[in-house]
Write an enzyme that holds these catalytic residues in place. Structure first.
Site, PDB file in Angstrom:
ATOM      1  N   TYR A  96       0.703  -1.124   0.260  1.00 14.56           N
ATOM      2  CA  TYR A  96       0.176   0.195  -0.058  1.00 14.56           C
ATOM      3  C   TYR A  96       0.828   1.275   0.363  1.00 14.56           C
ATOM      4  CZ  TYR A  96      -3.407   3.499   1.566  1.00 14.56           C
ATOM      5  OH  TYR A  96      -3.761   4.673   2.153  1.00 14.56           O
ATOM      6  N   GLU A 185      -4.249   7.080  -4.016  1.00 12.88           N
ATOM      7  CA  GLU A 185      -4.292   6.277  -2.773  1.00 12.88           C
ATOM      8  C   GLU A 185      -3.811   5.215  -3.914  1.00 12.88           C
ATOM      9  OE1 GLU A 185      -6.359   4.399   1.080  1.00 12.88           O
ATOM     10  OE2 GLU A 185      -7.468   4.504  -1.101  1.00 12.88           O
TER      11      GLU A 185
END
Length: 380
Positions: A96, A185
């Site tokens: 991530y 993101e």
């Protein structure tokens, strides 16, 4: 692709030597697509892998024109107008990476975790030691060492992958900065079975105030993916967010609007009365905007009463009062309207309301206004 045939053709184009091995993704502005379901077709999941053209065509037909329901959409779901067809990558490791505006840091913060492909909030709650952050100096910008530290924290298989990850992070930050993003993101940020580092899925938010600099980006906006009321409100420079309560709120100033929602919740949560919206008419509101704001509130079938909460500063109370009266008359408003006014020209405003011939409910302060609005809902 906007049709099943277009999806099948796209699958053939992105395949190797005509072989189909793709991922098909429903395009909606909501998270949780993979665990969602389609209201009309009954198909489970908004993200599917497929290895033949007929399968792509069949899946696309069950997605397009149907409403995808996820944990973020509510039971109404979001209509799928397009599907995204992309080559399937076989993943060795999912991580991530994100860039967020951080008020406490007065700038951007880089966030990375070796645990990707899942809800990052769950990772932060269960294993906070797997969340790594780097605060960016707003004047100097990010340093190479910051990207390198985060790339190593992702624990890819080798130095080549770590260097590639750092380079991608650097390029993502450049995009974040140049495009006036408020959030970028990437989840998952992966290493493939071939050892390549790729961004497989991303969510990007852009600053509305920078629209004048990025017309090409904002031209991509799809109003079908947004609440119709919010789209309509934006046409009149009204800041409107739909909620699921039954007391419509018309307020000037974002802070006061949030406080109004909070005070209604305080007095109404045990009485079945909650805010139906956040609506800030702004400091430069005019009579037309107030009328349109009332129309928005009246169009919501859940709204049983309206609370007007105005603190007159830049915007004068008498102008708001004139707008409320004109709007109520124009739309034949038949709901209880509680009005709390304070500030510039408040006495003149009260006179306008009192002599309007309409049945407004005056309140002395915000607590009184919230309690009167809750009582009005209970009496219906």
């Amino acid at each position: 692709a906007a049709s099943a045939d277009e999806a099948a053709a796209a699958a053939a184009r992105v395949g190797d030597n005509g072989a189909v091995d793709v991922v098909l993704k429903a395009q909606v502005l909501a998270g949780g697509r993979g665990l969602g379901h389609f209201r009309e077709s009954g198909l489970r999941g908004g993200v599917h892998t497929c290895q033949h053209a007929d399968g792509v065509r069949s899946l696309a037909a069950q997605m397009l024109g149907n409403h995808l329901v996820t944990k973020q959409t509510g039971e109404a779901g979001r209509v799928v107008s397009q599907v995204y067809v992309t080559r399937r990558h076989y993943v060795r490791k999912e991580t991530y990476f994100a860039i967020l505006l951080d008020r406490s840091a007065a700038g951007a913060t880089l966030i990375a975790s070796p645990s990707g492909g899942v809800n990052i909030e769950d990772v932060a709650a269960a294993t906070p030691e797997l969340i790594f952050k780097e605060v960016v100096d707003p004047l100097a910008g990010p340093r190479d060492a910051q990207f390198e530290r985060l790339a190593r924290a992702l624990a890819f298989s080798g130095e080549r992958q770590a260097a590639a990850a750092a380079a991608q992070m650097r390029a993502l930050y450049a995009m974040f900065d140049e495009c006036d993003c408020t959030m970028l993101e990437v989840n998952p940020f992966v290493e493939t079975a071939d050892g390549d580092v790729l961004c497989l899925d991303a969510k990007v938010n852009f600053d509305d105030n920078a629209e004048f600099r990025h017309g090409d980006i904002f031209a991509l906006r799809d109003p079908t993916q947004e609440d119709e009321r919010e789209v309509h409100a934006a046409q009149f420079d009204l800041n409107y967010i739909a909620l699921d309560g039954n007391i419509g709120c018309l307020v000037n100033g974002a802070g006061l609007a949030m406080a109004t929602c909070d005070i209604i919740t305080k007095y109404g949560k045990d009485a079945g009365a909650m805010p139906a919206n956040f609506l800030d008419v702004g400091g430069g509101a005019n009579e037309k905007q107030v009328t349109e704001a009332l129309k928005l509130l009246r169009a919501d079938p859940n709204v049983k009463a309206i609370l007007v909460n105005i603190f007159g500063g830049i915007v004068k109370c008498d102008m708001i009062a004139s707008g409320v009266v004109a709007g109520a008359r124009a739309i034949g408003l038949d709901l209880p309207v509680v009005v709390r006014l304070a500030g510039t020209n408040v006495e003149r405003a009260k006179e306008i309301l009192d002599t309007s011939g309409l049945n407004f409910i005056s309140a002395t302060d915000l607590d009184d206004a919230a309690q009167r609005a809750v009582a009005a809902v209970q009496q219906l």
